[in-house]
Design an enzyme around this catalytic site. Structure first.
Site, mmCIF file in Angstrom:
data_model
loop_
_atom_site.group_PDB
_atom_site.id
_atom_site.type_symbol
_atom_site.label_atom_id
_atom_site.label_comp_id
_atom_site.label_asym_id
_atom_site.label_seq_id
_atom_site.Cartn_x
_atom_site.Cartn_y
_atom_site.Cartn_z
ATOM 1 N N GLY A 82 0.820 -1.211 0.000
ATOM 2 C CA GLY A 82 0.000 0.000 0.000
ATOM 3 C C GLY A 82 0.857 1.266 0.000
ATOM 4 O O GLY A 82 2.099 1.208 -0.002
ATOM 5 N N ASP A 227 -1.063 12.885 14.159
ATOM 6 C CA ASP A 227 -1.815 14.012 14.728
ATOM 7 C C ASP A 227 -0.890 14.878 15.587
ATOM 8 O O ASP A 227 -0.955 16.107 15.540
ATOM 9 C CB ASP A 227 -2.989 13.478 15.565
ATOM 10 C CG ASP A 227 -3.832 12.484 14.778
ATOM 11 O OD1 ASP A 227 -4.340 12.864 13.718
ATOM 12 O OD2 ASP A 227 -3.942 11.327 15.198
ATOM 13 N N HIS A 255 -8.111 8.441 17.280
ATOM 14 C CA HIS A 255 -7.628 8.989 16.013
ATOM 15 C C HIS A 255 -8.850 9.201 15.113
ATOM 16 O O HIS A 255 -9.181 8.375 14.259
ATOM 17 C CB HIS A 255 -6.620 8.045 15.357
ATOM 18 C CG HIS A 255 -6.207 8.500 13.987
ATOM 19 N ND1 HIS A 255 -5.457 9.630 13.788
ATOM 20 C CD2 HIS A 255 -6.474 8.010 12.754
ATOM 21 C CE1 HIS A 255 -5.280 9.813 12.489
ATOM 22 N NE2 HIS A 255 -5.889 8.832 11.839
HETATM 23 N N1 NAD Z 1 -3.604 6.228 12.028
HETATM 24 C C1 NAD Z 1 -3.248 7.137 11.148
HETATM 25 O O1 NAD Z 1 -2.730 8.201 11.493
HETATM 26 C C2 NAD Z 1 -3.473 6.898 9.672
HETATM 27 C C3 NAD Z 1 -3.034 7.862 8.745
HETATM 28 C C4 NAD Z 1 -3.226 7.609 7.395
HETATM 29 C C5 NAD Z 1 -3.853 6.425 6.968
HETATM 30 N N2 NAD Z 1 -4.286 5.534 7.911
HETATM 31 C C6 NAD Z 1 -4.930 4.280 7.501
HETATM 32 O O2 NAD Z 1 -3.924 3.354 7.102
HETATM 33 C C7 NAD Z 1 -4.492 2.376 6.251
HETATM 34 C C8 NAD Z 1 -3.609 2.130 5.043
HETATM 35 O O3 NAD Z 1 -3.474 3.310 4.288
HETATM 36 P P1 NAD Z 1 -2.755 3.267 2.845
HETATM 37 O O4 NAD Z 1 -2.799 4.668 2.339
HETATM 38 O O5 NAD Z 1 -1.453 2.571 2.909
HETATM 39 O O6 NAD Z 1 -3.843 2.394 2.056
HETATM 40 P P2 NAD Z 1 -3.660 1.551 0.700
HETATM 41 O O7 NAD Z 1 -5.045 1.262 0.220
HETATM 42 O O8 NAD Z 1 -2.689 2.203 -0.214
HETATM 43 O O9 NAD Z 1 -2.991 0.197 1.214
HETATM 44 C C9 NAD Z 1 -3.663 -0.719 2.001
HETATM 45 C C10 NAD Z 1 -3.132 -2.077 1.638
HETATM 46 O O10 NAD Z 1 -3.669 -3.017 2.568
HETATM 47 C C11 NAD Z 1 -3.886 -4.211 1.859
HETATM 48 N N3 NAD Z 1 -4.826 -5.037 2.599
HETATM 49 C C12 NAD Z 1 -6.180 -4.985 2.608
HETATM 50 N N4 NAD Z 1 -6.657 -5.941 3.400
HETATM 51 C C13 NAD Z 1 -5.594 -6.591 3.916
HETATM 52 C C14 NAD Z 1 -5.448 -7.698 4.776
HETATM 53 N N5 NAD Z 1 -6.510 -8.334 5.282
HETATM 54 N N6 NAD Z 1 -4.206 -8.102 5.108
HETATM 55 C C15 NAD Z 1 -3.134 -7.482 4.610
HETATM 56 N N7 NAD Z 1 -3.200 -6.452 3.754
HETATM 57 C C16 NAD Z 1 -4.421 -6.012 3.421
HETATM 58 C C17 NAD Z 1 -4.411 -3.763 0.500
HETATM 59 O O11 NAD Z 1 -4.200 -4.778 -0.467
HETATM 60 C C18 NAD Z 1 -3.550 -2.529 0.246
HETATM 61 O O12 NAD Z 1 -2.373 -2.883 -0.479
HETATM 62 C C19 NAD Z 1 -5.898 2.887 5.925
HETATM 63 O O13 NAD Z 1 -6.811 2.208 6.759
HETATM 64 C C20 NAD Z 1 -5.827 4.360 6.305
HETATM 65 O O14 NAD Z 1 -7.094 4.888 6.639
HETATM 66 C C21 NAD Z 1 -4.096 5.746 9.241
#
Ligand code: NAD
Length: 417
Positions: A82, A227, A255
Site C-alpha cells: 500500500g 496528529d 484517532h
Molecule cells: N492512524 C493514522 O494516522 C493513519 C493515517 C493515514 C492512513 N491511515 C490508515 O492506514 C491504512 C492504510 O493506508 P494506505 O494509504 O497505505 O492504504 P492503501 O489502500 O494504499 O494500502 C492498504 C493495503 O492493505 C492491503 N490489505 C487490505 N486488506 C488486507 C489484509 N486483510 N491483510 C493485509 N493487507 C491487506 C491492500 O491490499 C492494500 O495494499 C488505511 O486504513 C488508512 O485509513 C491511518
C-alpha cells in the site's frame, strides 16, 4: 561468499504456500520447532524472497560494518504493498528507524489481491542493496508472516466502499484485525510490539489485542503520532518558531475528529504555548480543526493522501519506544487505558502522553494538567471509543454491546478511509 541454502531445507520450505521461491533460512525453522514443541498451533515460517534466500555469513563480511551489529529483529508489516508501506519499508530497511546497528528481517503481508504487487515491493527492496536488510519474506497468510515477529506494523485495511458508514468500516476492518490478532497470538514473539495504523486504528488495535491474550496488552499501540506531528507544526507556525522548539504536545483519545490536541500542556521553547501565543480563541476554535482536518486539506491540494507523512510518523512512533524520551517531553500513542491516572474508563485503546526509557516499553505520564475544558473534550472522545467498542463487541467476546454509531456524524479523519 554467497551460497544457496541446503536442499533439505529447500524441500521443507516448498511446502509453504507463502512465496513461489522454495527456500528457507535455518533460524526460522528452529524458531517454529520451538513454538510447536511449546504447544502452539503449528505453522510454517515464511519463505525468504529472491536474493534473500541466499545464505550469508557475517563472519566473512566487512567487520567495520558488522562488528557491533545487534541480533536481527523480525518486523512484520501488513498492507505492505500500500501507499504508506511504500514509504515506510525503505526507512525501516535503511536503519533510520531501529538504528544503524540493527539488522532486520522484513516479513510482508498482503491481501489475496495484492500478491503480485508484494513481489514488486520485494524486488524494489532487493535492488536497494540495504546492508542491514538481511531477509525479506512475503505472503498472504498472517500465521506465517507473523512467525516470531518482534514488531508487527499493522497498516493493511480495506478502504470504505461507497455509501459505507464508519460503523460498517469498524465491522469490515474489525474482522481483519480479529483474524490477525489470533495469528499474532499463535505466531508472534510474546513480547511483540504491535502498532496499528489501519483505520479505525484505536478500535482495530483493541480487537487485535483482545484476540491475542498471549501478548502483553501494554504492547498494543494505535497510531496518533501523525496528529501529534501535525499539531506541533501548527503551533510552531502560529508562534513563529521552528517545530523543534515544541514539546509536551500530546494527543488524547481517538484517532478521529474527536481527538484532543492538548494545547494546555504544550510548550514552545520551554514556555507554555498558551502564554506564548496568548490567543485562546485561536486555540479553542481553530487549532484543533486545523490538526484534525489537515489530511483533507492536503488531498484537496495534491489529490493524494498523506502517505509519506504518515510513514514518517510511524517511524517516529517506533523511535519513541526504542530511544529514551528527552527529559520533560512526551510522545502520543494510543494504548490500553487500564490503570491510567486520568480517570479514563478501562479497556479502551486511548491516546495518552507517554514517555519511554528506550527499551520498547513506556509509561503514561502522570502530571499533565487536565482543566475543565480539557476534561469535557476527553469525555467526548472517550464516549466515542466506548461506542466503537460496543459496535465490535462480537469480535472481542464482549456480551451485550449494541452499535449506537449508525447514523451518527462521521468522525473519520478526512483523507483517510
Ligand atoms: N492512524 C493514522 O494516522 C493513519 C493515517 C493515514 C492512513 N491511515 C490508515 O492506514 C491504512 C492504510 O493506508 P494506505 O494509504 O497505505 O492504504 P492503501 O489502500 O494504499 O494500502 C492498504 C493495503 O492493505 C492491503 N490489505 C487490505 N486488506 C488486507 C489484509 N486483510 N491483510 C493485509 N493487507 C491487506 C491492500 O491490499 C492494500 O495494499 C488505511 O486504513 C488508512 O485509513 C491511518
Amino acid at each position: 561468499m554467497l551460497q544457496t541454502k541446503p536442499q533439505g531445507l529447500a524441500r521443507k520450505a516448498a511446502r509453504s504456500t507463502v512465496s513461489r521461491v522454495p527456500a528457507v533460512v535455518v533460524r526460522s525453522v528452529a524458531a517454529t520447532e520451538q513454538k510447536t514443541a511449546a504447544g502452539a498451533k503449528p505453522h510454517n515460517p515464511p519463505s525468504s524472497y529472491g536474493v534473500f534466500r541466499l545464505s550469508y555469513d557475517t563472519q566473512n563480511e566487512d567487520k567495520s560494518l558488522t562488528r557491533n551489529w545487534k541480533k536481527t529483529i523480525k518486523v512484520a508489516v501488513t498492507g505492505a504493498s500500500g501507499n504508506i508501506a511504500n514509504h515506510l519499508l525503505f526507512m525501516l530497511a535503511s536503519g533510520e528507524v531501529y538504528g544503524k546497528d540493527q539488522p532486520i528481517h522484513l516479513q510482508l503481508l498482503g491481501s489475496e489481491r495484492s500478491k503480485e504487487a508484494l513481489e514488486g515491493v520485494a524486488m524494489e527492496l532487493e535492488d536497494s542493496l540495504y546492508p542491514l536488510l538481511r531477509e525479506v519474506s512475503i505472503g498472504i497468510d498472517p500465521y506465517e508472516i507473523f512467525d516470531g515477529a518482534d514488531w508487527a506494523l499493522m497498516i493493511g485495511a480495506k478502504p470504505r466502499g461507497p455509501g459505507m458508514e464508519r460503523a460498517d468500516l469498524l465491522n469490515q476492518n474489525g474482522e481483519i484485525f480479529q483474524l490477525q490478532g489470533r495469528a499474532l497470538n499463535e505466531a508472534a514473539d510474546p513480547n511483540c510490539k504491535v502498532l496499528v495504523v489501519g483505520n479505525p486504528c484505536n478500535t482495530n488495535a483493541l480487537i487485535a489485542m483482545e484476540n491475542a491474550p498471549n501478548l502483553k496488552r501494554k504492547n498494543f499501540h494505535a497510531l496518533t503520532r501523525l496528529d501529534e506531528n501535525r499539531a506541533k507544526c501548527q503551533l510552531a507556525m502560529k508562534a513563529g518558531k521552528f517545530y523543534t522548539s515544541v514539546s509536551r504536545m500530546a494527543i488524547w483519545g481517538n484517532h478521529s475528529t474527536t481527538q484532543v490536541p492538548d494545547f494546555i500542556n504544550a510548550r514552545i521553547g520551554g514556555v507554555p504555548a498558551t502564554d506564548l501565543i496568548g490567543d485562546m480563541k485561536w486555540f479553542r476554535e481553530e487549532f484543533t480543526p486545523k490538526v484534525a482536518l489537515r489530511g483533507g486539506a492536503l488531498i484537496k491540494k495534491w489529490g493524494r493522501s498523506s502517505a509519506a507523512s504518515t510513514a514518517v510518523s510511524v517511524a517516529d512512533a517506533i523511535r519513541s519506544l526504542v530511544v529514551p524520551t528527552a527529559p520533560g517531553d512526551c510522545f502520543s500513542t494510543g494504548v490500553i487505558s487500564d490503570g491510567n491516572p486520568y480517570g479514563i474508563r478501562e479497556g479502551l485503546i486511548f491516546s495518552f502522553p507517554c514517555r519511554s526509557k528506550g527499551d520498547g516499553d513506556y509509561e503514561i505520564i502522570q502530571d499533565f494538567l487536565v482543566d475543565e475544558y480539557l476534561r469535557s473534550k476527553l469525555r467526548a472522545t472517550e464516549d466515542e471509543l466506548q461506542k466503537e467498542k460496543e459496535c465490535v463487541s462480537h469480535l472481542i467476546g464482549m456480551m451485550g454491546g449494541s452499535c449506537q454509531l449508525r447514523g451518527a456524524e462521521d468522525t473519520t479523519v478526512p483523507g483517510e478511509n
